[in-house]
Scaffold this active site. Structure first.
Site, PDB file in Angstrom:
ATOM      1  N   CYS A 214       0.962   0.274   5.870  1.00 35.94           N
ATOM      2  CA  CYS A 214       2.261   0.692   6.418  1.00 35.94           C
ATOM      3  C   CYS A 214       2.522   0.176   7.831  1.00 35.94           C
ATOM      4  CB  CYS A 214       2.343   2.209   6.425  1.00 35.94           C
ATOM      5  SG  CYS A 214       2.218   2.917   4.789  1.00 35.94           S
TER       6      CYS A 214
HETATM    7  N1  LIG Z   1      -0.457   4.277   1.076  1.00 33.87           N
HETATM    8  C1  LIG Z   1       0.229   5.043   1.897  1.00 33.87           C
HETATM    9  O1  LIG Z   1      -0.357   5.830   2.622  1.00 33.87           O
HETATM   10  C2  LIG Z   1       1.753   4.972   1.966  1.00 33.87           C
HETATM   11  C3  LIG Z   1       2.413   5.940   2.715  1.00 33.87           C
HETATM   12  C4  LIG Z   1       3.795   5.953   2.773  1.00 33.87           C
HETATM   13  C5  LIG Z   1       4.515   4.953   2.087  1.00 33.87           C
HETATM   14  N2  LIG Z   1       3.865   3.983   1.376  1.00 33.87           N
HETATM   15  C6  LIG Z   1       4.680   3.003   0.674  1.00 33.87           C
HETATM   16  O2  LIG Z   1       4.665   3.309  -0.722  1.00 33.87           O
HETATM   17  C7  LIG Z   1       4.723   2.103  -1.493  1.00 33.87           C
HETATM   18  C8  LIG Z   1       3.536   2.036  -2.434  1.00 33.87           C
HETATM   19  O3  LIG Z   1       2.341   2.009  -1.657  1.00 33.87           O
HETATM   20  P1  LIG Z   1       0.919   2.350  -2.254  1.00 33.87           P
HETATM   21  O4  LIG Z   1       0.018   2.522  -1.072  1.00 33.87           O
HETATM   22  O5  LIG Z   1       0.997   3.456  -3.245  1.00 33.87           O
HETATM   23  O6  LIG Z   1       0.590   0.983  -3.022  1.00 33.87           O
HETATM   24  P2  LIG Z   1      -0.612   0.720  -4.063  1.00 33.87           P
HETATM   25  O7  LIG Z   1      -0.889  -0.724  -3.994  1.00 33.87           O
HETATM   26  O8  LIG Z   1      -1.703   1.716  -3.847  1.00 33.87           O
HETATM   27  O9  LIG Z   1       0.033   1.072  -5.457  1.00 33.87           O
HETATM   28  C9  LIG Z   1       1.068   0.362  -6.031  1.00 33.87           C
HETATM   29  C10 LIG Z   1       0.901   0.393  -7.536  1.00 33.87           C
HETATM   30  O10 LIG Z   1       2.018  -0.272  -8.109  1.00 33.87           O
HETATM   31  C11 LIG Z   1       1.573  -1.050  -9.209  1.00 33.87           C
HETATM   32  N3  LIG Z   1       2.572  -2.074  -9.452  1.00 33.87           N
HETATM   33  C12 LIG Z   1       2.778  -3.243  -8.808  1.00 33.87           C
HETATM   34  N4  LIG Z   1       3.826  -3.894  -9.319  1.00 33.87           N
HETATM   35  C13 LIG Z   1       4.312  -3.120 -10.307  1.00 33.87           C
HETATM   36  C14 LIG Z   1       5.401  -3.242 -11.195  1.00 33.87           C
HETATM   37  N5  LIG Z   1       6.211  -4.322 -11.175  1.00 33.87           N
HETATM   38  N6  LIG Z   1       5.591  -2.272 -12.097  1.00 33.87           N
HETATM   39  C15 LIG Z   1       4.770  -1.198 -12.137  1.00 33.87           C
HETATM   40  N7  LIG Z   1       3.744  -1.004 -11.319  1.00 33.87           N
HETATM   41  C16 LIG Z   1       3.516  -1.962 -10.392  1.00 33.87           C
HETATM   42  C17 LIG Z   1       0.219  -1.551  -8.770  1.00 33.87           C
HETATM   43  O11 LIG Z   1      -0.571  -1.927  -9.897  1.00 33.87           O
HETATM   44  C18 LIG Z   1      -0.334  -0.325  -8.040  1.00 33.87           C
HETATM   45  O12 LIG Z   1      -1.049   0.525  -8.913  1.00 33.87           O
HETATM   46  C19 LIG Z   1       4.768   0.956  -0.469  1.00 33.87           C
HETATM   47  O13 LIG Z   1       6.117   0.645  -0.229  1.00 33.87           O
HETATM   48  C20 LIG Z   1       4.175   1.593   0.767  1.00 33.87           C
HETATM   49  O14 LIG Z   1       4.630   0.960   1.945  1.00 33.87           O
HETATM   50  C21 LIG Z   1       2.488   3.987   1.297  1.00 33.87           C
END
Ligand SMILES: NC(=O)c1ccc[n+]([C@@H]2O[C@H](COP(=O)([O-])OP(=O)(O)OC[C@H]3O[C@@H](n4cnc5c(N)ncnc54)[C@H](O)[C@@H]3O)[C@@H](O)[C@H]2O)c1
Length: 428
Positions: free
Chosen positions: A260
């Protein structure tokens, strides 16, 4: 009620479980068949998401996972939690969001709600995602289906920060969209904060992350300045935070990490250019935070120099490759930058991290894939010329480290209060 959550990562999986616990039937969809199989077999792949929670909710039929997007037609609402990284040129990469939009659009039921949770620049939901969904479904947002943005505020491994209790911002494309999204989240989240539009909700999330990035840069810069004046930044922050108003502590470190804070601010930088605006605070904070690993390497040089050694040929152990304490998430971790800088200077580098026994392939640092954590024992630790603390996991025994290590460079103040021989610990 039946909903789908797309993207079962650090954000999507805990959110799915929270809805399932709240008596909503949740279909989790991910493009990764390995994750889907693990979940349906009641296994967790995220350290702080307990297997027992998955087993219970899969067992009760409230949660199941699939790779089949055609099942979107079964649900009343779709929540999108897919990655939003930067491209190689540090520009927003919306490909995951748009790919998801294209996958769900043909199956979208009339009257369904689509909510984006991925962090992104203002306008993504109303412009790019809306256009993709309308084109693929033949339906009109606000008339035939509802559209909203609600940013995730996940703080992995923070016991105080449970999905249910963290207030949730919600913005709708129309007032009816907002109402629909509020009704959905009210089932699972205690406090909702409606805002006037999707753009306001997107901008709120960016403000939160830019605030962190800028404040971390501020203490990182003060760390270097105060260190030159023989003042300990950690002591100063501890003293300053006793002020009961107008101050909030942020802590220095070896550089920014995670999915992030190093990334999201630059989503705004890119979008602001379209409006002829410059994001000077974001750029400056980025510059200072990016310089931190170099600063740490200078401190390693000083520490070795005091022992008549050079980085070239020294054995250096990086303690912690996860980007923050007590998690197994090493995306964008500054530890990899440190390892690279040290190896470029001829050091022989190993790492220790109880949460990351094996380094998996990462987008930025493929060269480290396959390396394994050393084991924690006196006979291993004492062989290193320097142990560089990059992440202060709380399960590490810092007294043993102080007893066993020849020399420690500490970027996290992890050795505070640990009695060690004079001159052994160098703060960085
Ligand atoms: N990790 C955090 O602490 C956090 C906190 C706040 C916001 N975010 C935001 O949330 C969003 C997701 O982050 P995350 O950390 O969960 O990511 P992540 O990489 O842990 O998870 C994303 C998931 O999406 C899947 N994926 C990718 N492309 C896909 C598609 N086309 N269709 C279906 N599934 C798909 C991946 O296989 C993965 O399992 C990002 O925008 C991030 O900036 C993350």
């Amino acid at each position: 009620m039946r909903i789908a959550v797309i993207g079962l990562g650090y954000v999507g999986l805990p959110l799915s479980l929270q809805f399932a616990r709240s008596c909503v039937n949740v279909l989790g969809i991910d493009v990764d068949p390995g994750k889907v199989e693990l979940l349906n077999n009641r296994q967790s792949y995220i350290k702080h998401v307990p297997q027992s929670a998955i087993a219970e909710l899969v067992g009760s039929g409230k949660f199941s996972a699939s790779t089949d997007f055609s099942r979107i037609k079964e649900v009343e609402a779709v929540i999108i939690c897919v990655p939003t990284p930067l491209t190689k040129n540090r520009e927003p990469d919306l490909s995951f969001i748009l790919e998801t939009g294209r996958s769900i659009a043909p199956h979208l039921a009339r009257g369904a709600l689509v909510v984006l949770e991925s962090t992104t620049y203002p306008g993504t939901t109303e412009e790019e995602l809306r256009a993709t969904l309308e084109e693929g479904s033949g339906l009109k947002a606000g008339a035939d289906f509802h559209l909203a943005f609600s940013p995730e505020r996940e703080d992995p491994a923070n016991e105080q920060s449970k999905v249910k209790q963290v207030p949730k911002i919600v913005g709708g494309y129309t007032p009816a969209c907002l109402e629909k999204a509020m009704a959905l989240y009210a089932r699972a989240i205690d406090t909702l904060v409606p805002v006037s539009s999707c753009r306001a909700a997107e901008a709120t999330k960016l403000l939160e992350n830019i605030f962190r990035s800028v404040n971390i840069a501020l203490v990182n810069e003060l760390k270097v300045i105060y260190s030159a004046m023989a003042i300990d930044i950690w002591e100063v922050i501890d003293a300053a935070k006793t002020k009961p108003f107008g101050f909030m502590p942020f802590y220095p470190g070896p550089g920014l990490g995670g999915h992030c804070i190093p990334i999201d601010p630059f989503y705004l930088t890119w979008k602001a250019r379209e409006h002829g605006q410059h994001t000077r605070f974001i750029e400056l904070a980025g510059e200072i935070n990016t310089q931190m690993p170099e600063h740490v390497v200078h401190r390693v040089t000083d520490a070795l120099n005091s022992r008549r050694k050079s980085i070239n040929g020294s054995k250096i152990l990086v303690l912690g490759v996860a980007y923050k304490p007590n998690v197994d998430d090493e995306r964008e971790s500054p530890s990899y930058v440190l390892m690279k800088l040290l190896e470029q200077r001829g050091a022989i580098v190993d790492y220790y991290d109880p949460f990351v026994p094996l380094i998996k392939p990462t987008r930025e640092h493929l060269e480290f894939a396959g390396r394994k954590s050393v084991e924690w024992s006196r006979s291993t630790i004492e062989t290193f010329d320097v142990v560089l603390i990059a992440t202060n996991h709380s399960c590490v025994n810092y007294q043993e480290l102080g007893d066993w290590a020849q020399c420690i460079v500490d970027t996290r103040n992890a050795m505070a209060g640990v009695p060690v021989a004079a001159g052994k610990v160098w703060k960085a």
